[in-house]
Design a protein around this motif. Structure first.
Motif, mmCIF file in Angstrom:
data_model
loop_
_atom_site.group_PDB
_atom_site.id
_atom_site.type_symbol
_atom_site.label_atom_id
_atom_site.label_comp_id
_atom_site.label_asym_id
_atom_site.label_seq_id
_atom_site.Cartn_x
_atom_site.Cartn_y
_atom_site.Cartn_z
ATOM 1 N N GLY A 41 0.803 -1.236 0.000
ATOM 2 C CA GLY A 41 0.000 0.000 0.000
ATOM 3 C C GLY A 41 0.829 1.275 0.000
ATOM 4 N N LYS A 42 2.155 1.144 -0.204
ATOM 5 C CA LYS A 42 3.039 2.325 -0.179
ATOM 6 C C LYS A 42 2.705 3.285 -1.320
ATOM 7 N N THR A 43 2.654 2.732 -2.548
ATOM 8 C CA THR A 43 2.390 3.586 -3.710
ATOM 9 C C THR A 43 0.982 4.162 -3.656
ATOM 10 N N THR A 44 0.022 3.370 -3.186
ATOM 11 C CA THR A 44 -1.358 3.881 -3.071
ATOM 12 C C THR A 44 -1.397 5.060 -2.098
ATOM 13 N N THR A 45 -0.627 4.937 -1.006
ATOM 14 C CA THR A 45 -0.570 6.035 -0.036
ATOM 15 C C THR A 45 -0.007 7.292 -0.712
ATOM 16 N N VAL A 80 9.478 12.030 -7.283
ATOM 17 C CA VAL A 80 10.205 11.046 -8.092
ATOM 18 C C VAL A 80 9.411 9.744 -8.040
ATOM 19 N N LEU A 81 9.026 9.259 -9.212
ATOM 20 C CA LEU A 81 8.318 7.982 -9.276
ATOM 21 C C LEU A 81 9.220 6.978 -9.977
ATOM 22 N N ASP A 82 9.243 5.791 -9.444
ATOM 23 C CA ASP A 82 10.128 4.756 -9.967
ATOM 24 C C ASP A 82 9.825 4.437 -11.432
ATOM 25 N N ASP A 83 8.536 4.333 -11.769
ATOM 26 C CA ASP A 83 8.154 3.786 -13.075
ATOM 27 C C ASP A 83 7.564 4.828 -14.035
ATOM 28 N N MET A 133 21.332 6.587 -14.278
ATOM 29 C CA MET A 133 21.271 7.914 -14.921
ATOM 30 C C MET A 133 19.837 8.435 -14.952
ATOM 31 N N LYS A 134 18.902 7.521 -15.260
ATOM 32 C CA LYS A 134 17.483 7.920 -15.316
ATOM 33 C C LYS A 134 17.046 8.446 -13.960
ATOM 34 N N MET A 135 17.431 7.699 -12.894
ATOM 35 C CA MET A 135 17.002 8.102 -11.554
ATOM 36 C C MET A 135 17.620 9.430 -11.161
ATOM 37 N N LYS A 136 18.900 9.628 -11.527
ATOM 38 C CA LYS A 136 19.550 10.904 -11.193
ATOM 39 C C LYS A 136 18.877 12.053 -11.933
ATOM 40 N N LEU A 137 18.483 11.803 -13.179
ATOM 41 C CA LEU A 137 17.781 12.853 -13.936
ATOM 42 C C LEU A 137 16.445 13.182 -13.266
ATOM 43 N N LYS A 138 15.741 12.141 -12.825
ATOM 44 C CA LYS A 138 14.449 12.359 -12.158
ATOM 45 C C LYS A 138 14.650 13.184 -10.879
ATOM 46 N N ILE A 139 15.719 12.873 -10.159
ATOM 47 C CA ILE A 139 15.982 13.600 -8.907
ATOM 48 C C ILE A 139 16.361 15.052 -9.207
ATOM 49 N N LYS B 63 4.360 5.914 -19.180
ATOM 50 C CA LYS B 63 3.419 6.113 -18.064
ATOM 51 C C LYS B 63 3.482 7.571 -17.591
ATOM 52 N N SER B 64 3.578 8.473 -18.553
ATOM 53 C CA SER B 64 3.866 9.868 -18.184
ATOM 54 C C SER B 64 2.707 10.593 -17.498
ATOM 55 N N ASN B 65 1.470 10.155 -17.728
ATOM 56 C CA ASN B 65 0.356 10.877 -17.098
ATOM 57 C C ASN B 65 0.436 10.842 -15.571
ATOM 58 N N LYS B 66 0.866 9.690 -15.053
ATOM 59 C CA LYS B 66 0.991 9.557 -13.603
ATOM 60 C C LYS B 66 1.978 10.607 -13.078
ATOM 61 N N TYR B 67 3.094 10.754 -13.793
ATOM 62 C CA TYR B 67 4.098 11.741 -13.374
ATOM 63 C C TYR B 67 3.577 13.164 -13.558
ATOM 64 N N ILE B 68 2.943 13.406 -14.692
ATOM 65 C CA ILE B 68 2.456 14.765 -14.985
ATOM 66 C C ILE B 68 1.454 15.226 -13.920
ATOM 67 N N LEU B 69 0.679 14.281 -13.398
ATOM 68 C CA LEU B 69 -0.296 14.659 -12.358
ATOM 69 C C LEU B 69 0.372 15.040 -11.035
#
Lengths: 285, 224
Positions: A41-45, A80-83, A133-139, B63-69
């Motif tokens: 339930g982490k992501t749902t939270t 920052v979202l993982d996916d 690299m992707k994660m660093k860009l997101k951060i 899955k960009s909509n989730k991020y955009i929101l």
């Protein structure tokens, strides 16, 4: 202490899953770790906090209702979202041009400097980046508008220890720069949290199992390894759960010192957060 | 915020640059070969209009909509931006087709003075509007379908919906023929000549408006 996030009785029902009355706070100047198994339930939270997902209950960010003041709140929040990110078919340079349209306080220089610091190429498509690299860009994207609050969903999953350490350093620096900032970090890699978090919120099957200061967990909790006879002498109220091994019993207690004095047990191991989590999930009582 | 969303989609669509050049070349050859002034606006506005919807696939992959929101925007702006992009792409496609036709026809007339192609601007405008109307119809069905069923399934559902609509219209036509209702074709022709352009424009606007309302209603309640 003021809270940057306040959750009161947040509930959400899906088919086959229910988030039940989740309540916890993320105080200013603190890093709060949200731990639990996959699907706990982490992501749902997190989605409920960000109003990506509709929920019941009260969610306040910076003391304001998260739906009524949604845009205002998101202006001061970095996520920052993982996916999920803007698009894999963009370059870091294009991300800058897009993000400055979203945030009034977007700091282009800070973003460019962070990219340089993280060795991220500006003209390469994101889809060709490594996971680190992707994660660093997101951060870099999440902190370049100087947000007061960072919400991170599994920011270190799938990364090697060196990159994970670099990323944890970024979070440490971010929180040290301003004492009104805070971070909510969801992860199942609990060792990361032992080094940086102030509080741990453990969710299991949509319910909060505990919400405690990290120090208290690491200092007061203990694992007793004993024989069946010694185990049977223990009062049920003195331990949380136990695991029966082939030759011995392992018992988790939340009060190491009391147990040591009461039962005259000399060896009580210091558990890791992962150990504690496993005892709560797998242990018996 | 819509500007940021548009920028993201336009950068994604930049990969179609070469395809657009090929389409323009193909249409130029088609105009030369057929000497038709109605072909290019319909083809180009059709292809450009439908390409604009491929941004939904890019969004789905990342899955960009989730991020955009999580950014300072909302679902309403997300849906609005998709319609702005679709409408602008279709109209620009139509204009590009018209301009291309004028240029190619003028070059042909200059190079072959013995075989002049008459450039009837009224027909050109009407055929462009007809093309825009047809594409706007497809987009108006497809965008809510994508919000409901996703980019891949949405396409299949759209074809089913279009087939149903065509079948209903065909059925009405069949019934009218069968029941021997007398229709004054001359009157209809005159009416279309007089108000055809306005009917196309107004019905295009209404279609987009209804479609937007439906798409927003679907997306408002959708879990990301």
């Amino acid at each position: 202490m003021d809270n940057n996030i306040e959750l009161q009785n947040v509930s959400k029902k899906y088919k086959g899953f229910e988030l039940k009355n989740i309540s916890f706070n993320v105080p200013q100047g603190c890093i709060v770790g949200l731990i639990g198994e996959n699907g706990a339930g982490k992501t749902t939270t997190i989605k409920s906090i960000l109003n990506i997902s509709k929920c019941e209950g009260i969610v306040k960010i910076f003391g304001k209702d998260n739906i009524k003041y949604e845009k205002e709140i998101k202006e001061e929040t970095g996520v920052v979202l993982d996916d999920s990110f803007l698009s894999d078919y963009l370059t870091a340079k294009q991300v800058n041009l897009i993000m400055r349209e979203f945030y009034k306080t977007w700091n282009e220089n800070k973003y460019i400097n962070l990219l340089k610091q993280f060795n991220i190429p500006t003209d390469k498509l994101i889809k060709d980046f490594s996971s680190g690299m992707k994660m660093k860009l997101k951060i870099a994207t999440a902190i370049s508008h100087n947000p007061k609050l960072l919400i991170l969903d599994e920011p270190t999953s799938g990364l090697d220890p060196v990159v994970r350490n670099e990323i944890l350093d970024i979070f440490r620096k971010y929180i040290e720069e301003d004492e009104t900032r805070s971070i909510l970090l969801s992860t199942h890699i609990t060792t990361d949290l032992e080094h940086i978090s102030d509080y741990i919120v453990f969710i299991e099957k949509g319910k909060i199992i505990f919400n405690l200061p990290t120090n208290e967990l690491l200092e007061n909790y203990g694992i007793i390894k004993c024989s069946k006879n010694d185990f049977l002498k223990l009062d049920e109220n003195d331990y949380i759960s136990y695991q029966k091994g082939q030759y011995q019993y392992e018992v988790l207690t939340s009060n190491r010192n009391t147990i040591r004095n009461k039962y005259n047990i000399t060896t009580i191991d210091k558990p890791s957060i992962e150990d504690i989590m496993l005892f709560y999930i797998k242990g018996e009582k | 915020m819509i500007k940021g969303l548009l920028k993201k989609d336009l950068y994604n669509l930049a990969t179609y640059k070469t395809s657009l050049i090929i389409i323009i070349l193909f249409c130029s050859i088609a105009i030369i070969g057929t000497e038709s002034i109605t072909i290019a606006p319909a083809i180009i506005c059709g292809i450009v209009g439908m390409i604009s919807l491929s941004t939904f696939s890019y969004d789905e992959i990342s899955k960009s909509n989730k991020y955009i929101l999580t950014l300072p925007t909302d679902r309403k702006e997300l849906v609005k931006e998709k319609y702005i992009l679709a409408i602008v792409a279709t109209v620009l496609g139509g204009i590009l087709g018209m301009v291309l036709t004028i240029i190619v026809v003028n070059i042909m007339n200059y190079l072959r003075p013995e075989n002049i192609i008459t450039l009837d601007y009224k027909s050109l405008v009407i055929s462009t509007l007809g093309g825009i109307f047809a594409i706007s119809f497809l987009q108006s069905v497809q965008i809510p379908s994508i919000y409901k069923w996703g980019a891949e399934k949405g396409r299949i559902q759209m074809f089913i919906l279009v087939l149903i609509i065509v079948a209903i219209l065909g059925g009405i036509y069949f019934l009218i023929n069968k029941t021997n209702i007398n229709i004054d074709m001359e009157m209809i022709k005159n009416f279309i000549n007089k108000f055809g352009v306005w009917i196309l424009i107004i019905s295009t606007v209404i279609m987009y408006y209804i479609s937007y309302k439906i798409a927003y209603k679907i997306y408002k309640n959708k879990e990301e």
